[in-house]
Design a protein around this motif. Structure first.
Motif, PDB file in Angstrom:
ATOM      1  N   ARG A  74     -10.251  -4.921  -0.257  1.00 45.25           N
ATOM      2  CA  ARG A  74      -9.557  -4.134   1.096  1.00 45.25           C
ATOM      3  C   ARG A  74      -9.517  -2.580   0.690  1.00 45.25           C
ATOM      4  O   ARG A  74      -8.649  -2.521  -0.439  1.00 45.25           O
ATOM      5  N   GLU A  75     -10.354  -1.024   1.925  1.00 42.85           N
ATOM      6  CA  GLU A  75      -9.502  -0.137   1.331  1.00 42.85           C
ATOM      7  C   GLU A  75      -8.576  -0.104   1.442  1.00 42.85           C
ATOM      8  O   GLU A  75      -7.698  -0.563   2.346  1.00 42.85           O
ATOM      9  N   LEU A  76      -7.427   0.783   0.937  1.00 42.00           N
ATOM     10  CA  LEU A  76      -6.005   1.289   1.285  1.00 42.00           C
ATOM     11  C   LEU A  76      -5.987   3.189   0.999  1.00 42.00           C
ATOM     12  O   LEU A  76      -6.341   3.386   0.559  1.00 42.00           O
ATOM     13  N   PRO A  77      -4.942   3.143   1.584  1.00 41.40           N
ATOM     14  CA  PRO A  77      -4.893   4.396   1.351  1.00 41.40           C
ATOM     15  C   PRO A  77      -3.648   5.098   0.419  1.00 41.40           C
ATOM     16  O   PRO A  77      -4.091   4.240  -0.420  1.00 41.40           O
ATOM     17  N   GLU A  78      -3.968   6.275  -0.321  1.00 38.27           N
ATOM     18  CA  GLU A  78      -3.749   6.449  -1.173  1.00 38.27           C
ATOM     19  C   GLU A  78      -2.255   6.409  -1.982  1.00 38.27           C
ATOM     20  O   GLU A  78      -0.948   6.412  -0.934  1.00 38.27           O
ATOM     21  N   TRP A  79      -2.644   6.502  -3.486  1.00 38.92           N
ATOM     22  CA  TRP A  79      -0.878   5.747  -4.296  1.00 38.92           C
ATOM     23  C   TRP A  79      -0.177   6.605  -4.043  1.00 38.92           C
ATOM     24  O   TRP A  79      -0.769   8.114  -3.742  1.00 38.92           O
ATOM     25  N   GLU A  80       1.032   6.686  -4.098  1.00 38.37           N
ATOM     26  CA  GLU A  80       1.898   8.190  -3.712  1.00 38.37           C
ATOM     27  C   GLU A  80       3.424   6.876  -5.112  1.00 38.37           C
ATOM     28  O   GLU A  80       3.605   5.414  -4.786  1.00 38.37           O
ATOM     29  N   PHE A  81       3.664   7.932  -5.964  1.00 41.03           N
ATOM     30  CA  PHE A  81       5.458   7.406  -6.196  1.00 41.03           C
ATOM     31  C   PHE A  81       6.888   7.385  -5.891  1.00 41.03           C
ATOM     32  O   PHE A  81       6.965   8.979  -5.096  1.00 41.03           O
ATOM     33  N   LYS A  82       7.537   6.282  -5.598  1.00 38.84           N
ATOM     34  CA  LYS A  82       7.790   6.826  -5.068  1.00 38.84           C
ATOM     35  C   LYS A  82       9.344   5.828  -5.326  1.00 38.84           C
ATOM     36  O   LYS A  82       9.457   5.175  -5.981  1.00 38.84           O
ATOM     37  N   SER A  83      10.798   6.949  -5.763  1.00 39.59           N
ATOM     38  CA  SER A  83      11.448   6.822  -6.274  1.00 39.59           C
ATOM     39  C   SER A  83      12.757   5.898  -6.010  1.00 39.59           C
ATOM     40  O   SER A  83      13.619   4.976  -6.571  1.00 39.59           O
TER      41      SER A  83
ATOM     42  N   PRO B 150       1.179  -1.104  -0.488  1.00 37.65           N
ATOM     43  CA  PRO B 150      -0.497   0.037  -0.141  1.00 37.65           C
ATOM     44  C   PRO B 150       0.854   1.184   0.051  1.00 37.65           C
ATOM     45  O   PRO B 150       1.576   1.048   0.618  1.00 37.65           O
ATOM     46  N   THR B 151       0.587   2.569  -0.881  1.00 37.03           N
ATOM     47  CA  THR B 151       0.754   3.301  -0.759  1.00 37.03           C
ATOM     48  C   THR B 151       1.931   3.823  -1.837  1.00 37.03           C
ATOM     49  O   THR B 151       2.106   4.599  -2.854  1.00 37.03           O
ATOM     50  N   ASP B 152       3.190   3.033  -2.170  1.00 38.05           N
ATOM     51  CA  ASP B 152       4.365   1.883  -3.111  1.00 38.05           C
ATOM     52  C   ASP B 152       3.814   1.593  -4.641  1.00 38.05           C
ATOM     53  O   ASP B 152       3.699   1.172  -4.582  1.00 38.05           O
ATOM     54  N   ASN B 153       3.739   3.293  -5.453  1.00 40.36           N
ATOM     55  CA  ASN B 153       3.349   2.663  -6.602  1.00 40.36           C
ATOM     56  C   ASN B 153       4.548   3.480  -7.766  1.00 40.36           C
ATOM     57  O   ASN B 153       4.202   3.757  -8.592  1.00 40.36           O
ATOM     58  N   SER B 154       5.726   2.612  -6.623  1.00 38.30           N
ATOM     59  CA  SER B 154       6.542   2.499  -7.611  1.00 38.30           C
ATOM     60  C   SER B 154       7.041   1.752  -8.896  1.00 38.30           C
ATOM     61  O   SER B 154       7.637   1.961  -9.593  1.00 38.30           O
ATOM     62  N   VAL B 155       5.631   0.601  -9.296  1.00 39.49           N
ATOM     63  CA  VAL B 155       5.679   0.025  -9.973  1.00 39.49           C
ATOM     64  C   VAL B 155       4.550   0.299 -10.937  1.00 39.49           C
ATOM     65  O   VAL B 155       4.022  -0.229 -12.299  1.00 39.49           O
ATOM     66  N   ASP B 156       3.830   1.461 -11.367  1.00 38.07           N
ATOM     67  CA  ASP B 156       2.779   1.805 -11.876  1.00 38.07           C
ATOM     68  C   ASP B 156       1.769   0.483 -12.090  1.00 38.07           C
ATOM     69  O   ASP B 156       1.555  -0.383 -12.610  1.00 38.07           O
ATOM     70  N   ILE B 157       1.599   0.022 -11.107  1.00 39.27           N
ATOM     71  CA  ILE B 157       0.624  -0.747 -10.415  1.00 39.27           C
ATOM     72  C   ILE B 157      -0.794  -1.306 -11.427  1.00 39.27           C
ATOM     73  O   ILE B 157      -1.050  -2.222 -11.421  1.00 39.27           O
ATOM     74  N   PHE B 158      -1.580  -0.089 -12.214  1.00 43.50           N
ATOM     75  CA  PHE B 158      -2.348  -0.007 -12.801  1.00 43.50           C
ATOM     76  C   PHE B 158      -1.974  -0.038 -14.336  1.00 43.50           C
ATOM     77  O   PHE B 158      -2.957  -0.236 -15.155  1.00 43.50           O
ATOM     78  N   THR B 159      -0.828  -0.180 -14.719  1.00 42.65           N
ATOM     79  CA  THR B 159       0.027  -0.662 -15.755  1.00 42.65           C
ATOM     80  C   THR B 159      -0.976  -2.111 -16.482  1.00 42.65           C
ATOM     81  O   THR B 159      -0.646  -2.299 -17.420  1.00 42.65           O
ATOM     82  N   ASN B 160      -0.373  -2.829 -14.870  1.00 38.42           N
ATOM     83  CA  ASN B 160      -0.420  -4.289 -15.798  1.00 38.42           C
ATOM     84  C   ASN B 160      -1.553  -5.568 -15.155  1.00 38.42           C
ATOM     85  O   ASN B 160      -2.529  -4.402 -15.904  1.00 38.42           O
TER      86      ASN B 160
END
Length: 693
Positions: A405-414, A292-302
């Motif tokens: 399940r509900e998740l917190p907001e996503w962030e891009f993390k480099s 959760p929160t870690d969208n360093s992987v562009d999760i929704f493009t998979n």
């Protein structure tokens, strides 16, 4: 349970000893283990003899299609069927003296992790070579493998390593005569290219940060297990490249158990490929795992996005699963499109491999195999809708999916810069422009990784993380890498930190225009626009550039995406967000590279003037709407005279500014860019001579 090449049909024949049977031809191993598969694959055919009208041939279900019609299949499907599980004719083609391989072998070598290419800058002939792509779940690269890849790039490649947007290496320029040497060397040094390309599961993404935290470690373990579950089993890779000498690796028991389980008709029994069969998948298949929160992987493009869900004590309990993402599209074909993954459901942690397998099998059985432009999972989701897809997948899964399940907001993390891993060690995230490791940078990385025996992680943003660093090594490592041009992120232009580009010209056969070679100049021009319209140096937008619409650098998620649509021409996409959760849309077509300022300057000017508090450029473009943005561009007459013509913050007087501007023009820069560069280099040189703590 019966299994054969083609469908197994139980036939009852009455009286007539020679009935005329019309049985539809099927390819590949088919399982008859449950009625779900039977209902799709087996049909009723009747044949009446003139002398005996009661002669009947019975199969197990009613026909879904006319019996005489054979499904249309793409050429690649036929190549797969005739290949003896991805061996022939590749195993023969790599042995002849020609510099290239034939059409069938060109398709099959993708499954082995390679593409045939030629230098498109050359005229009067084609100089063929091969690009190799590694398979590194979660971007993990052992020390030994990194050093081997570094050597191979110099000995057999073009002297560079390319870090990809899927956490792998690409090695360009390998000649056919050297393929077997390079492949076998990678295999024997803890590496693999198996399945890095082709119609099967590609590299599984996971956060590259090597945190010693329960959720991050569990995400990495899950990515490893999914990668193992969906790795081809028939041995074709080892037969071709190391003469059948399979490199054995220990697999977790849960992976073996999930792969072999056929309680819901997912497998081809007795097949060398229990999950893939002879035909593998309709197209490429991409999976990412994160927390959760870690969208360093562009999760929704998979095709599948998997998110660890933990309890209040931080113990992983299960996973949210998202399905149907994908970037690729075709110009001027509105029926092709990028798409974001959508929620499928939640599964307990012990079920994740079975759930992933069920999704893969649903795509295997129902994805289109006639037209490869529509063969990705996203088109099946678009056609069926999520409810039907969920229902069919649940039959292979054997259970109902629970609500996500509900998740917190996503962030891009480099994860750039220095970080504590949590186990007493440090890791350092290094920005690599466009993922191209070359020259002094390559030499410096080699020196540090070899001397300190460091392991490496590759990131989905084409960057590199050095792991297992002791506190005492921090200063000497920083000094060596700075000399190689690898600086701490505060010394890198913020525009560069989030920018990405695909390789495009000269080696990609699909490229329409420049991307990697063009992005440095484009970023400088964007920075110059920022200067002119009064945007601060610390401000940035996510810029991604691709040389064609296939979307390898995920431009459709960028705040500003440039997609090649002609020679020196781009489509402009706007509306992605910094946390990679919104899909951009086409704003303009056929914008010549020399005309980019005519579009970007009015957009950035009005963003600075009209944005809300902390509103990103992507959010601003979505709020304003394309009609209004179009007006800004069409009515633009340049920056109003009232705007400050000079940025005097760095200069004590106009004379100094004008002198710097004259020097900058020689280097095709503006005064502010050159001044910042001078200051940055001075600070860096001072830092390198002092403690980096």
């Amino acid at each position: 349970m019966t299994t054969s090449f083609g469908a197994a049909i139980n036939i009852a024949v009455a009286d007539d000893p020679n009935p005329k049977l019309q049985i539809q031809k099927f390819s590949g191993l088919e399982s008859t283990s449950n009625t779900l598969l039977l209902s799709r694959r087996l049909h009723v055919f009747q044949s009446f003899s003139p002398s005996n009208p009661s002669s009947i041939v019975r199969a197990v279900s009613t026909p879904a299609k006319p019996a005489a019609v054979e499904p249309k299949r793409s050429k690649v499907e036929i190549f797969k069927e005739q290949s003896n599980f991805i061996r022939y004719p590749l195993n023969e083609e790599i042995l002849n003296d020609a510099p290239n391989i034939n059409e069938a072998a060109t398709q099959l070598i993708k499954f082995h992790g390679s593409y045939m290419q030629y230098d498109r800058d050359e005229r009067g002939g084609r100089s063929y070579s091969f690009m190799l792509r590694t398979k590194n779940p979660g971007g993990e690269v052992p020390n030994r493998l990194y050093l081997v890849m570094d050597d191979l790039a110099d000995q057999f490649g073009i002297g560079t390593l390319r870090l990809t947007t899927r956490q792998t290496f690409q090695l360009h320029g390998v000649l056919k005569q050297n393929l077997k040497t390079v492949m076998s060397t990678i295999i024997k040094n803890m590496g693999s290219t198996l399945g890095a390309c082709g119609d099967l599961n590609r590299n599984v993404l996971a956060p590259a940060a090597p945190f010693a935290k329960k959720d991050y470690m569990f995400a990495k373990q899950t990515a490893d297990n999914i990668a193992a579950l969906l790795t081809p089993q028939s041995g074709f890779y080892y037969d071709v490249w190391v003469d059948g000498e399979k490199v054995m690796t220990a697999e977790p028991l849960e992976v073996v158990k999930a792969r072999n389980d056929n309680s819901h008709g997912t497998n081809f029994p007795d097949s060398p490929e229990p999950i893939y069969g002879t035909q593998f998948l309709p197209r490429k298949f991409k999976i990412a795992v994160t927390v959760p929160t870690d969208n360093s992987v562009d999760i929704f493009t998979n095709d599948i996005g998997v998110v660890v869900v933990s309890n209040e004590d931080g113990e992983p309990q299960g996973f949210n699963i998202y399905v149907g993402g994908g970037m690729g599209r075709t110009h001027r074909m509105e029926t092709t499109f990028p798409r974001l993954a959508e929620p499928l459901g939640y599964v307990p942690k012990e079920d994740i491999l079975y759930a992933v397998k069920a999704i893969v099998v649903t795509q295997r059985e129902n994805g289109r195999r006639d037209d490869r432009r529509y063969s990705r999972l996203k088109y099946l989701l678009s056609s069926w809708g999520i409810e039907k897809f969920r229902s069919v997948t649940e039959q292979y899964y054997g259970k109902k999916f629970e609500p996500c399940r509900e998740l917190p907001e996503w962030e891009f993390k480099s994860y750039l810069g220095w970080h504590e891993a949590g186990d007493g060690s440090l890791f350092w995230g290094l920005h690599v422009d466009n993922g191209r490791v070359k020259g002094a940078m390559k030499k410096a990385l080699r020196e540090v990784i070899e001397k300190y025996n460091l392991n490496v992680r590759l990131t989905p943003n084409q960057n590199i993380i050095l792991c297992n660093i002791r506190q005492a090594w921090k200063r000497p490592i920083t000094t060596v890498l700075a000399q190689g041009g690898l600086m701490q992120p505060r010394y890198v232009d913020p525009l560069n930190l989030t920018a990405m580009a695909c390789p495009a010209f000269p080696l990609c056969p699909l490229a329409i225009t420049e991307a990697e070679r063009g992005i440095p100049d484009i970023l400088k021009r964007v920075r110059a626009i920022f200067e002119r319209v009064g945007l601060k140096y610390s401000e940035s937008v996510v810029i991604r550039i691709t040389g064609c619409p296939n979307g390898c650098a995920r431009p459709y998620m960028a705040e500003l995406g440039l997609v090649g649509d002609g020679p020196n021409s781009y489509q402009i996409w706007l509306g992605g967000t910094p946390n990679q959760t919104s899909l951009a849309k086409t704003f303009k077509d056929k914008v010549k590279v020399q005309d980019l300022e005519k579009v970007l300057e009015p957009l950035f000017f009005h963003w600075r003037r009209m944005r809300q508090s902390k509103e990103s450029f992507g959010d601003f473009t979505n709020r304003m709407g394309f009609e209004k943005l179009g007006e800004f561009v069409e009515k633009w007459e340049g920056i109003p005279e009232s705007s400050s013509r000079y940025n005097l913050k760095l200069f004590a007087d106009r004379e100094t500014y004008e002198a710097m501007d004259a020097l900058a023009s020689i280097q095709d820069k503006n005064a502010h860019q050159l001044a910042i560069e001078v200051v940055r280099n001075y600070v860096a040189s001072q830092q390198n001579g002092k403690s980096m703590d």
